[in-house]
Design an enzyme around this catalytic site. Structure first.
Site, short mmCIF file in Angstrom:
data_model
loop_
_atom_site.label_atom_id
_atom_site.label_comp_id
_atom_site.label_asym_id
_atom_site.label_seq_id
_atom_site.Cartn_x
_atom_site.Cartn_y
_atom_site.Cartn_z
N GLY A 61 17.66 -37.57 40.83
CA GLY A 61 16.66 -38.52 40.34
C GLY A 61 15.89 -37.82 39.23
O GLY A 61 15.41 -36.69 39.42
N ALA A 62 15.76 -38.51 38.09
CA ALA A 62 15.26 -37.84 36.88
C ALA A 62 13.93 -37.09 37.09
O ALA A 62 13.83 -35.89 36.79
CB ALA A 62 15.16 -38.87 35.75
N ARG A 97 22.11 -30.33 34.46
CA ARG A 97 22.57 -31.72 34.31
C ARG A 97 22.12 -32.20 32.92
O ARG A 97 21.00 -31.91 32.50
CB ARG A 97 21.99 -32.64 35.40
CG ARG A 97 22.50 -32.28 36.79
CD ARG A 97 22.13 -33.35 37.80
NE ARG A 97 22.96 -34.55 37.67
CZ ARG A 97 22.72 -35.68 38.34
NH1 ARG A 97 21.68 -35.76 39.15
NH2 ARG A 97 23.51 -36.73 38.19
N ASP A 252 17.29 -42.68 33.51
CA ASP A 252 17.35 -41.22 33.31
C ASP A 252 16.95 -40.82 31.91
O ASP A 252 16.52 -39.70 31.67
CB ASP A 252 18.77 -40.71 33.60
CG ASP A 252 18.99 -40.66 35.10
OD1 ASP A 252 19.26 -41.74 35.68
OD2 ASP A 252 18.84 -39.58 35.69
N ASN A 262 21.11 -45.15 32.98
CA ASN A 262 20.84 -45.05 34.43
C ASN A 262 22.18 -44.92 35.14
O ASN A 262 23.24 -44.93 34.49
CB ASN A 262 20.03 -46.26 34.91
CG ASN A 262 19.51 -46.08 36.33
OD1 ASN A 262 18.90 -45.06 36.64
ND2 ASN A 262 19.76 -47.03 37.22
O1 MRU Z 1 22.79 -38.89 39.83
P1 MRU Z 1 21.40 -39.19 40.30
O2 MRU Z 1 21.33 -39.49 41.76
O3 MRU Z 1 20.42 -38.11 39.87
O4 MRU Z 1 20.99 -40.52 39.52
C1 MRU Z 1 19.71 -41.03 39.70
C2 MRU Z 1 19.48 -42.28 38.97
O5 MRU Z 1 20.31 -42.78 38.27
C3 MRU Z 1 18.09 -42.86 39.07
O6 MRU Z 1 18.13 -44.25 38.97
C4 MRU Z 1 17.23 -42.32 37.91
O7 MRU Z 1 17.30 -40.92 37.86
C5 MRU Z 1 15.82 -42.73 38.03
S1 MRU Z 1 15.00 -41.89 39.36
C6 MRU Z 1 13.40 -42.41 39.42
#
Ligand code: MRU
Length: 362
Positions: A61-62, A97, A252, A262
């Site tokens: 999650g970002a 990432r 993201d 996203n």
């Molecule tokens: O691969 P992830 O689980 O890090 O992806 C997360 C997402 O796509 C979320 O929707 C995004 O980071 C927003 S979190 C507030």
């Protein structure tokens, strides 16, 4: 930026996603790869441990990635309290990432903190912990603000399809597990529930790593919000059935034009929402905007290991030797986004001018 006592709207029903253990001088991370079956914490003693935790999605999650990386930089001083070692740590963590810009935003703040401490002759570790805590606390406040703006915006929607309240569809996990606070896309839902509005959530499973079914469904259950899981491919018929009032997702990275990257599978939801004429909301803090990128085509998209798709259910679900397409994110063009809900307000029908007006000075 503030170190003031942060708002604490989330009940202690949810474990902390990331934290600094000041006794042991280490980073503690909730290992989200083990959810929903086990609540297990990782104790990270080195920059490499934090890098690994981000890479393998123990913390994801970002915004949460940014907070974890900020604390990760503090660990560099444990290895060697030098400016060079801090810069090395920042550069290393930046390779964990590529898509979530919050990672680079937080690391830039840590780099500035290193430079400030050095110029002022202040102790590095204390200055870095202070900055990481500030990023951590600020994220809680940003989530809370998104919750308030988002709840107001959702209450403005025409009367709900389900007369018992609002029914929303979300994808991946953009909740408390993805941030240091109440989340982005889920924060307005908690805010509405707190205001006594009945909200019901449909959570896309979110192939291939199942953040929707493993994480969003678990999180919402802990918070007593009614949730129903569906596979990603079921979203079309669900929306067509008229049961969904709006789609709400996180992001993201958002370009200057308002295009939003996203989790893979978000873009088709935006297309579905447009076709069926229901609102499609993106919720994200200002730290998710990357105004250096004119549009979404320039957002770097992470491609992950093919095993995550082919071996995701332990036994192989793809014939050996078959090539696998596994991008982790997609980009939804601004024209398909009804509004971007930020900590600074709501950007309706986003475009470059409105994004600049709202975010440009931050
Ligand atoms: O691969 P992830 O689980 O890090 O992806 C997360 C997402 O796509 C979320 O929707 C995004 O980071 C927003 S979190 C507030």
């Amino acid at each position: 930026m503030t170190d003031a006592k942060p708002p604490q709207p989330l009940a202690s029903r949810l474990p902390r996603v990331v934290d600094w253990d000041s006794n042991q001088r280490r980073v503690v991370i909730l290992d989200q790869t083990r959810l929903p079956n086990e609540v297990v914490f990782l104790h990270c003693d080195s920059v490499a441990d934090v890098w690994q935790a981000i890479k393998r999605l123990s913390v994801r999650g970002a915004p949460a990635i940014g907070v974890a990386a900020a604390y990760g930089v503090c660990l560099a001083t444990r290895e060697e309290p030098s400016v060079g070692r801090c810069y090395e740590a920042i550069d290393r963590l930046a390779t964990s990432r590529p898509t979530a810009v919050n990672l680079f935003w937080a690391l830039q703040r840590m780099r500035d903190a290193v430079d400030r401490a050095t110029a002022a002759g202040e102790p590095l570790l204390a200055s870095l912990i202070e900055e990481a805590r500030s990023i951590h606390h600020q994220d809680r406040e940003l989530c809370a603000a998104i919750g308030r703006y988002g709840a107001d915006r959702l209450l403005d929607l025409p009367p709900a399809a389900d007369t018992a309240g609002l029914t929303l569809l979300t994808h991946c996990n953009a909740g408390a597990l993805a941030t240091a606070g109440n989340g982005t896309a889920l924060s307005p839902i908690y805010e509405l529930a707190g205001r006594g509005v009945a909200v019901r959530v449909f959570a896309d499973e979110t192939r291939p790593l199942l953040q929707g079914s493993r994480l969003t469904a678990w999180e919402l259950q802990q918070m007593n919000i009614p949730v129903t899981v569906l596979t990603d491919s079921m979203a079309g018929s669900l929306i067509r059935s008229g049961k969904i009032d709006a789609v709400i997702v996180g992001a993201d990275r958002i370009s200057a034009a308002g295009d939003a990257a996203n989790k893979i599978g978000t873009y088709p939801l935006a297309v579905l929402a447009r076709y069926h004429q229901i609102p499609f909301f993106v919720a994200a803090p200002h730290s998710t905007f990357d105004l250096s990128l004119a549009n979404g085509d320039d957002i770097p998209i992470e491609h992950r290991d093919s095993d995550e798709l082919s071996q995701g259910f332990t036994e192989s679900t793809v014939p050996g030797g078959c090539s696998v397409y596994n991008p982790a994110f997609d980009v939804t063009p601004a024209e398909l986004i009804t509004a971007i809900i930020t900590d600074l307000g709501v950007i309706d029908n986003p475009d470059a001018e409105k994004v600049l007006n709202s975010i440009g000075t931050r």
